[in-house]
Design an enzyme around this catalytic site. Structure first.
Site, PDB file in Angstrom:
ATOM      1  CD  GLU A  76      -2.836  -1.115  -0.020  1.00 54.53           C
ATOM      2  OE1 GLU A  76      -3.262  -0.013  -0.437  1.00 54.53           O
ATOM      3  OE2 GLU A  76      -3.089  -2.201  -0.578  1.00 54.53           O
TER       4      GLU A  76
ATOM      5  CD1 TRP B 274      -2.908   3.345  -4.242  1.00 54.92           C
ATOM      6  CD2 TRP B 274      -2.518   1.856  -5.861  1.00 54.92           C
ATOM      7  NE1 TRP B 274      -3.867   3.529  -5.219  1.00 54.92           N
ATOM      8  CE2 TRP B 274      -3.648   2.630  -6.217  1.00 54.92           C
ATOM      9  CE3 TRP B 274      -2.074   0.854  -6.725  1.00 54.92           C
ATOM     10  CZ2 TRP B 274      -4.349   2.413  -7.403  1.00 54.92           C
ATOM     11  CZ3 TRP B 274      -2.774   0.652  -7.909  1.00 54.92           C
ATOM     12  CH2 TRP B 274      -3.894   1.426  -8.242  1.00 54.92           C
TER      13      TRP B 274
ATOM     14  CD1 TRP C 273     -18.175  13.978 -18.343  1.00 50.12           C
ATOM     15  CD2 TRP C 273     -19.107  12.539 -16.919  1.00 50.12           C
ATOM     16  NE1 TRP C 273     -17.170  13.190 -17.834  1.00 50.12           N
ATOM     17  CE2 TRP C 273     -17.709  12.294 -16.960  1.00 50.12           C
ATOM     18  CE3 TRP C 273     -19.906  11.746 -16.082  1.00 50.12           C
ATOM     19  CZ2 TRP C 273     -17.109  11.300 -16.201  1.00 50.12           C
ATOM     20  CZ3 TRP C 273     -19.301  10.756 -15.327  1.00 50.12           C
ATOM     21  CH2 TRP C 273     -17.927  10.533 -15.388  1.00 50.12           C
TER      22      TRP C 273
ATOM     23  CG  ASN D 241      -8.830   2.477   0.146  1.00 52.40           C
ATOM     24  OD1 ASN D 241      -8.720   3.555  -0.424  1.00 52.40           O
ATOM     25  ND2 ASN D 241      -8.566   1.321  -0.447  1.00 52.40           N
TER      26      ASN D 241
ATOM     27  CD1 TRP E 162     -13.366  11.567 -14.116  1.00 48.85           C
ATOM     28  CD2 TRP E 162     -12.058  12.463 -12.523  1.00 48.85           C
ATOM     29  NE1 TRP E 162     -12.267  12.136 -14.741  1.00 48.85           N
ATOM     30  CE2 TRP E 162     -11.453  12.684 -13.793  1.00 48.85           C
ATOM     31  CE3 TRP E 162     -11.413  12.921 -11.393  1.00 48.85           C
ATOM     32  CZ2 TRP E 162     -10.246  13.361 -13.940  1.00 48.85           C
ATOM     33  CZ3 TRP E 162     -10.200  13.612 -11.529  1.00 48.85           C
ATOM     34  CH2 TRP E 162      -9.640  13.816 -12.797  1.00 48.85           C
TER      35      TRP E 162
ATOM     36  CD1 TRP F 191     -11.341  11.175  -5.833  1.00 43.88           C
ATOM     37  CD2 TRP F 191     -13.216  10.640  -6.924  1.00 43.88           C
ATOM     38  NE1 TRP F 191     -12.381  11.296  -4.953  1.00 43.88           N
ATOM     39  CE2 TRP F 191     -13.539  10.985  -5.584  1.00 43.88           C
ATOM     40  CE3 TRP F 191     -14.244  10.284  -7.791  1.00 43.88           C
ATOM     41  CZ2 TRP F 191     -14.857  10.973  -5.102  1.00 43.88           C
ATOM     42  CZ3 TRP F 191     -15.556  10.263  -7.314  1.00 43.88           C
ATOM     43  CH2 TRP F 191     -15.852  10.598  -5.993  1.00 43.88           C
TER      44      TRP F 191
END
Length: 451
Positions: free
Chosen positions: A271, A274, A302, A338, A356, A379
């Site tokens: 992690e 990441w 959109w 998370n 987003w 995102w």
């Protein structure tokens, strides 16, 4: 006469494992700590409300810790290029040290300031402190940035082991003649009319001492349960270190070596990987918060925004249990588990068909751990438009996610208990219908990708 060293603190609000501070100590002259609240320089993104609250507490802690060791923290506000130069002049400083930043506008600002100060005869040096691996040190065989996490992390692990953390200094020689500093309270970082931060105060204690305590507690008490229970929002198995890393109250090197020392932190350390991947991506794509990494998503159709629907999501009034629970946890504490972040983001993008970027902006304002890399990076991952992204057709069904990761309803009961009543609220959308609408919209992106 002594020529003081200035240590320019940014997102590294700690004394231990702070290479810039160590360089100033080694130089042997009096030290002035400096923090600049820069909301004016071009491209610098102003902090959100929850981040400003955290910053106040972390700066108060750093000020106290520096004073205990004989040092001082000067607070000034304005465009950093001008403010740092003024501080150098006011102090008669002979050197300025800082730890590196990796966003595009920040790097441009730092490079220009470094060049200008050196031309004026001031010693300047910057250091690696907030990442385990420098972004330019991890590239593919072709010299390009990685777009997929697994090979990126393998490449990182093939590099030399991250350096050991530097010790915390016991003494810091302060200046004989202090220079002007703003009062922290005058910066109005804390909310007042109204004071909405009661839940944040209850949930968090900013500052380096609390960060190091939390790291020890996690490694000693929670690490063994991390891999098994980290996806369960009610399990309490997560590290809660993300805001500590965001503000640099603890360094990734401290976390890395602390985890390695346990011999059982493999999943947790990935992690950290990441996090590295997000920052490396931002380094190569500075407009990560505003532009799709996968440019074919620019064609996504959109629909017209319905503000009332966006507000229902923001306030946790969607009628979807796990989404409402997560959004209320966020509003109350400045944090969200998370797994639930992925679910709430997916619901906004793929069930409500809301861009987003609007979700990223809301998280930026309400998360205590929102930073310039991880927030937009994650995102875009959920949206399918980013690096190593989840395929767009992977749509997190919030009802199924709740059954899998909150089967007894403990998390929902804590944050949205009306959903467990005999008459739960009605959803504002039908999950199946909106999933089909999202997939139909994605067909436009697929056609754009085919050219």
């Amino acid at each position: 006469m002594p020529s003081p060293s200035i240590v320019w603190f940014r997102d590294d609000l700690r004394l231990a494992d702070n290479p810039a501070l160590r360089a100033a100590i080694d130089r042997g002259e009096p030290i002035i700590g400096l923090y600049v609240l820069d909301e004016e320089s071009p491209g610098i993104r102003p902090l959100g409300g929850a981040a400003r609250w955290w910053l106040h507490g972390s700066l108060a802690s750093l000020t106290e810790r520096l004073a205990e060791r004989g040092g001082a923290l000067v607070l000034r506000r304005g465009p950093a290029d001008r403010v740092v130069r003024e501080a150098v002049t006011d102090a008669g400083a002979g050197a300025v040290f800082w730890n590196r930043r990796y966003g595009g506008p920040e790097r441009e600002l730092d490079a220009g300031l470094k060049a200008g100060l050196r031309d004026a005869g001031v010693e300047v040096a910057s250091f690696a402190a907030s990442l385990l691996f420098e972004p330019w040190a991890v590239t593919t065989g072709a010299g390009t940035p990685y777009a997929v996490f697994s090979p990126f992390w393998r490449a990182c692990q093939a590099l030399p082991t991250p350096r050991a953390p530097l010790p915390e200094p016991r003494e810091i020689a302060g200046p004989r003649h202090p220079i002007h500093s703003d009062r922290l309270g005058d910066w109005d970082l804390l909310p007042n009319e109204p004071d909405w931060a009661g839940g944040l105060r209850e949930a968090w204690e900013p500052g380096e001492p609390a960060a190091r305590r939390r790291l020890r507690e996690f490694l000693d008490d929670d690490l063994d349960h991390y891999a098994r229970a980290r996806d369960e929002p009610a399990a309490g198995a997560t590290s809660l270190l993300s805001p500590r890393l965001r503000w640099g109250e603890v360094s990734p090197h401290q976390v890395w070596h602390g985890g390695v020392a346990t011999g059982r932190a493999g999943k947790f350390l990935s992690e950290l990987g990441w996090r590295e991947f997000a920052w490396h991506t931002l380094f190569h794509s500075p407009d990560l918060a505003t532009k799709n990494l996968r440019r074919e998503f620019d064609a996504f159709p959109w629909p017209r925004l319905r503000p009332s629907v966006l507000e229902a999501w923001q306030r946790g009034r969607t009628g979807i249990a796990l989404v409402d629970a997560g959004m209320r946890e966020l509003w109350e504490t400045g944090y969200m588990h998370n797994r639930v972040r992925m679910v709430t983001a997916s619901f906004l993008i793929k069930n409500l068909l809301i861009d987003w970027r609007l979700g990223e902006q809301w998280f930026w304002d309400t998360l205590v751990d929102a930073d310039a890399a991880n927030n937009p990076f994650n995102w875009q991952w959920v949206a399918g438009s980013g690096a190593d992204a989840a395929p767009y057709f992977r749509i997190f069904n919030p009802d199924l996610q709740a059954k899998k990761f909150d089967p007894n309803g403990h998390y929902v009961r804590q944050w949205a208990p009306e959903h467990l009543s005999d008459e739960p609220p009605r959803p504002i959308v039908d999950l199946r219908e909106t999933r089909q609408a999202a997939l139909a919209a994605y067909d436009v992106v697929k056609r754009a990708a085919r050219g």
